[in-house]
Design an enzyme around this catalytic site. Structure first.
Site, PDB file in Angstrom:
ATOM      1  N   ASP A  49      71.201 -18.266  24.381  1.00 39.39           N
ATOM      2  CA  ASP A  49      72.309 -19.153  24.757  1.00 39.39           C
ATOM      3  C   ASP A  49      73.457 -18.411  25.422  1.00 39.39           C
ATOM      4  O   ASP A  49      74.617 -18.612  25.083  1.00 39.39           O
ATOM      5  CB  ASP A  49      72.820 -19.902  23.520  1.00 39.39           C
ATOM      6  CG  ASP A  49      71.880 -21.047  23.140  1.00 39.39           C
ATOM      7  OD1 ASP A  49      70.661 -20.799  23.178  1.00 39.39           O
ATOM      8  OD2 ASP A  49      72.334 -22.155  22.832  1.00 39.39           O
TER       9      ASP A  49
ATOM     10  N   HIS B 116      80.212 -14.375  18.902  1.00 33.19           N
ATOM     11  CA  HIS B 116      78.759 -14.368  18.647  1.00 33.19           C
ATOM     12  C   HIS B 116      78.102 -13.063  19.041  1.00 33.19           C
ATOM     13  O   HIS B 116      76.969 -12.795  18.629  1.00 33.19           O
ATOM     14  CB  HIS B 116      78.068 -15.503  19.413  1.00 33.19           C
ATOM     15  CG  HIS B 116      78.526 -16.866  19.023  1.00 33.19           C
ATOM     16  ND1 HIS B 116      78.403 -17.363  17.741  1.00 33.19           N
ATOM     17  CD2 HIS B 116      79.140 -17.834  19.745  1.00 33.19           C
ATOM     18  CE1 HIS B 116      78.901 -18.586  17.698  1.00 33.19           C
ATOM     19  NE2 HIS B 116      79.361 -18.900  18.874  1.00 33.19           N
TER      20      HIS B 116
ATOM     21  N   HIS C 156      81.858 -23.018  15.886  1.00 33.71           N
ATOM     22  CA  HIS C 156      80.592 -22.291  15.697  1.00 33.71           C
ATOM     23  C   HIS C 156      80.838 -21.095  14.775  1.00 33.71           C
ATOM     24  O   HIS C 156      81.934 -20.541  14.748  1.00 33.71           O
ATOM     25  CB  HIS C 156      80.057 -21.772  17.034  1.00 33.71           C
ATOM     26  CG  HIS C 156      79.729 -22.853  18.009  1.00 33.71           C
ATOM     27  ND1 HIS C 156      80.627 -23.287  18.975  1.00 33.71           N
ATOM     28  CD2 HIS C 156      78.612 -23.605  18.164  1.00 33.71           C
ATOM     29  CE1 HIS C 156      80.063 -24.257  19.690  1.00 33.71           C
ATOM     30  NE2 HIS C 156      78.838 -24.473  19.217  1.00 33.71           N
TER      31      HIS C 156
ATOM     32  N   TYR D  64      85.283 -26.917  25.009  1.00 30.22           N
ATOM     33  CA  TYR D  64      84.520 -27.363  26.184  1.00 30.22           C
ATOM     34  C   TYR D  64      84.933 -28.724  26.698  1.00 30.22           C
ATOM     35  O   TYR D  64      84.445 -29.175  27.730  1.00 30.22           O
ATOM     36  CB  TYR D  64      83.022 -27.295  25.852  1.00 30.22           C
ATOM     37  CG  TYR D  64      82.677 -25.926  25.337  1.00 30.22           C
ATOM     38  CD1 TYR D  64      82.593 -25.663  23.965  1.00 30.22           C
ATOM     39  CD2 TYR D  64      82.581 -24.851  26.211  1.00 30.22           C
ATOM     40  CE1 TYR D  64      82.365 -24.376  23.493  1.00 30.22           C
ATOM     41  CE2 TYR D  64      82.355 -23.558  25.743  1.00 30.22           C
ATOM     42  CZ  TYR D  64      82.256 -23.327  24.394  1.00 30.22           C
ATOM     43  OH  TYR D  64      82.058 -22.052  23.922  1.00 30.22           O
TER      44      TYR D  64
HETATM   45  C1  LIG Z   1      82.413 -19.317  21.694  1.00 33.88           C
HETATM   46  C2  LIG Z   1      81.520 -20.427  21.211  1.00 33.88           C
HETATM   47  O1  LIG Z   1      81.371 -20.345  19.818  1.00 33.88           O
HETATM   48  O2  LIG Z   1      82.140 -21.669  21.463  1.00 33.88           O
HETATM   49  C3  LIG Z   1      80.154 -20.358  21.915  1.00 33.88           C
HETATM   50  C4  LIG Z   1      79.231 -21.468  21.496  1.00 33.88           C
HETATM   51  C5  LIG Z   1      77.799 -21.231  21.991  1.00 33.88           C
HETATM   52  C6  LIG Z   1      76.941 -22.483  21.795  1.00 33.88           C
HETATM   53  C7  LIG Z   1      75.504 -22.182  22.146  1.00 33.88           C
HETATM   54  N1  LIG Z   1      74.670 -23.392  22.042  1.00 33.88           N
HETATM   55  C8  LIG Z   1      75.001 -24.375  23.062  1.00 33.88           C
HETATM   56  C9  LIG Z   1      74.041 -25.552  23.048  1.00 33.88           C
HETATM   57  C10 LIG Z   1      74.493 -26.562  24.077  1.00 33.88           C
HETATM   58  N2  LIG Z   1      74.497 -27.879  23.511  1.00 33.88           N
HETATM   59 ZN   LIG Z   2      82.424 -22.435  19.553  1.00 37.18          ZN
END
Ligand SMILES: CC(O)(O)CCCCCNCCCN
Ligand SMILES: [Zn+2]
Length: 664
Positions: free
Chosen positions: A92, A135, A174, A305
């Site tokens: 990802d 991450h 996250h 986002y």
């Molecule tokens: C900095 C952060 O924690 O916002 C990055 C999040 C990564 C998400 C990866 N999966 C995304 C799946 C799309 N639906």
């Molecule tokens: Zn995030």
């Protein structure tokens, strides 16, 4: 001291060059809209602009392996095909010819922020960066992250400034597993994260993201995970976790520096989080951390986002860092069942490590970590019902309220022979009181002729309250001959027609506090050593500490675990902080209390003190003016009786006050 703002448009110069549904939300516009919102609102001009810089190899190697760094170094020269190939080994995340440069700028910005705060150039600050960091791991990129900006910053602060204890608060939706892996055996870095989890069904789907990952070896207890097992979490849920999990531990940990993985995908409207907390919640989350570490707070952007809620959340955060009044959070309704389960699990998992959580209850019967997903249908129903009931407003939310700075920050009403503390504006002009009010005062004090200066004092007090309510003044300090009488007068006469709800915080014993409120216009929370008979009503809450207010451990526990949640739920328009003579409250605790109470009523706090306690006017003034309170040094273990009594009091009150709920 000011607030640093780090932003460099170079970090907008990379993007996804191929089709990858998992990564398409991580776009340059995230940074652009955040910065532009700060510019448009005039907030960027009020910040101290600090230039970004590239992190050096040795700084990056504080967290990452040479193998990984050398590999990333090659990406600027890769063809599109090579970049795609290179990316496949990670999850990802995507690479771009310019992402290595931007990743160095992102990490370097975090280090610049640490330098500015640790050298005292600024009090606090925020770095608007991309790629995010939390991450990424020792040898791998992950989840849009290349270098772990905040983890590097923590190690850098320890190495360069000898910082002993770093608190990392990760409010991104996250789990920052990269940060957890970095510090899980390190007791000098306390990592707190809440994250959408849904019993391991949400990305990154890690078993170790659950609440029972508490850290390893000497780091046991220094990793706190709060999993959100439902979407639709609201402001109440976030505040409950801060008051009942993070803050008690954070105060006991007593950090020298606070780093925030400031991800705003935990806000309403975000496609990743699917939560319902409004952007103004970040004003309060920031505020609640600002009295730790003497105010040394570095926020580093992670996720976010939805370009609208991201920009609003960034502005809310910066405005609080600048010291502006906080917005009132409307209709908080207590945490949902799932949130209570999660916070109860986190508290029980950590009660053996933190004396401030010692009296936490056992985990709920349905131990959520091993909870086997019920039949998909049942689960589906529950989530749907939970979701629609949780936030029906869908993806629209009100623009955060304007947070206007009153022309005067702090005013004082003092006897003429008492000098006014620096920074306070003495309120001398006091218009004549309405005859009605004078007669009220007279029969209040049952004396034929209310002596002149008492009427003067009360007319000044009345004027002060009028100006607070009119937002001409933010807060005030009043010295009176008899603080108990003044409190009665303020509560019963001077505020009745001016405000809807008054939160009265009474510190210390009282003589004839015979005031009982039942109509909800006044909520009295009394913290003293007085062993009180049973609580009189929903709106009169006596907290008794075995050793009285001089016991800072017991005091701060009562403030964090009872006063703050109550205050948020009650949502007063005025806070009356009464310092009873001889309370014995410690100065740093007194300043912490004033700092924390600023979160209510747009900061309209009225401090009432007795003339013979004018010695502590200086520290009171400092706190009212928004200077960070000094850390609470060497907190002892709270008395078991007090911890027990607080738990029992919370259990007894939680029927009336939902935000006190810590057990499902
Ligand atoms: C900095 C952060 O924690 O916002 C990055 C999040 C990564 C998400 C990866 N999966 C995304 C799946 C799309 N639906
Ligand atoms: Zn995030």
């Amino acid at each position: 001291m000011g607030t640093a703002l780090l932003y460099d448009e170079e970090m907008t110069k990379y993007k996804l060059l191929w089709v990858d549904p998992a990564c398409k939300i991580e776009v340059p516009e995230r940074l652009i809209v955040s910065y532009e919102a700060l510019v448009r609102s005039g907030l960027s001009d009020r910040c101290i602009s600090i230039p970004a810089r590239e992190a050096s190899d040795s700084e990056i190697l504080l967290v990452h392996s040479e193998l990984y760094l050398e590999a990333v170094k090659k990406t600027p020269y890769m063809t599109l095909e090579d970049l795609k190939e290179f990316t496949l080994q990670f999850g990802d995340v995507y690479f771009h010819p310019n992402i290595y440069h931007c990743a160095k700028l992102a990490s370097g910005s975090a280090l610049q922020l640490v330098d500015s705060v640790m050298t005292g150039k600024v009090r606090n600050g925020i770095a608007l960066v991309r790629p995010p960091g939390h991450h990424s791991m020792h040898g791998a990129a992950n989840g849009f992250c290349v270098f772990n900006n905040v983890a590097i910053a923590a190690r850098y602060a320890k190495q360069k400034y000898g910082v002993k204890r770093v608190l990392i608060v990760d409010w991104d939706i996250h789990h920052g597993q990269g940060v957890q892996y970095c510090f899980e055996d390190d007791p000098s870095v306390l990592y707190f994260s809440w994250h959408r989890y849904e019993h391991q069904n949400f990305w990154p789907n890690l078993r170790e993201s659950d609440y029972d990952s508490v850290g390893k070896e000497s780091g046991a207890g220094f990793n706190i995970n709060v999993p959100w097992n439902n979407v639709g979490m609201e402001n109440s849920d976030y505040l409950s976790v801060f008051c009942h999990v993070l803050l008690p531990v954070a105060y006991e940990f007593c950090p020298d520096l606070v780093l925030v993985c400031a991800g705003f995908d935990s806000a309403i409207g975000d496609p990743e989080g699917e939560m319902c907390a409004t952007p103004d919640i970040f004003a309060h989350l920031t505020h609640l951390l600002m009295n730790l570490a003497g105010g040394k707070l570095c926020a580093v952007l992670e996720g976010g986002y939805n370009l609208t809620s991201l920009a609003q959340s960034v502005c809310q955060t910066v405005q609080t860092l600048l010291g502006d009044p906080l917005p009132q959070l409307a209709n908080l309704r207590g945490p949902c069942k799932s949130a209570v389960e999660s916070l109860q699990c986190a508290r029980s998992a950590h009660r053996r490590y933190w004396s401030f959580l010692k009296h936490a209850a056992d985990p709920p019967m349905t131990d959520i970590s091993t909870k086997h997903i019920k039949s998909a249908m049942e689960e589906e129903e529950k989530t749907e019902m939970a979701e629609e009931e949780r936030c029906t407003e869908g993806k629209v939310w009100p623009e955060p309220p304007e947070r206007l700075c009153p022309p005067v920050c702090s005013a004082s009403v003092l006897p003429d022979d008492v000098a006014c503390p620096d920074g306070l504006k003495r309120l001398s002009s006091s218009k004549d009181l309405e005859p009605l009010l004078v007669s009220k005062l007279k029969n209040r004090f049952r004396t034929a002729a209310v002596d002149g200066d008492r009427v003067t004092t009360f007319s000044r007090l009345y004027t002060l309250i009028e100006k607070l309510v009119a937002n001409e003044i933010r807060n005030g300090l009043v010295l009176v001959p008899d603080v108990a009488a003044a409190m009665m007068c303020v509560v019963q006469d001077l505020t009745s027609d001016l405000v809807k709800r008054v939160l009265v915080v009474c510190v210390g014993k009282e003589k004839e506090l015979d005031y009982v409120t039942t109509d909800g216009k006044v909520l009295v929370v009394q913290i003293s050593s007085e062993d009180r008979e049973e609580q009189r009503s929903k709106y009169y809450i006596p907290v008794c500490l075995k050793k009285g207010c001089s016991d800072t451990s017991g005091f701060i526990q009562a403030v964090l675990g009872l006063l703050l949640p109550l205050g948020y739920e009650y949502n007063p328009d005025l806070v009356l902080l009464v310092r009873m003579p001889g309370s014995g409250v410690v100065d740093s605790m007194w300043q912490q209390l004033i700092g924390l109470l600023q979160g209510f009523a747009k900061g309209h706090t009225l401090v009432l003190m007795q003339v013979n306690e004018k010695a502590c006017m200086g520290s009171t003034a400092s706190a009212l003016l928004g200077h960070p309170a000094p850390p609470l040094q060497d907190l002892q273990t709270p008395f078991p009786e007090d911890g027990d009594a607080l738990e029992r009091l919370r259990e007894r009150l939680q029927a009336d006050w939902k935000t006190l709920q810590t057990t499902s």
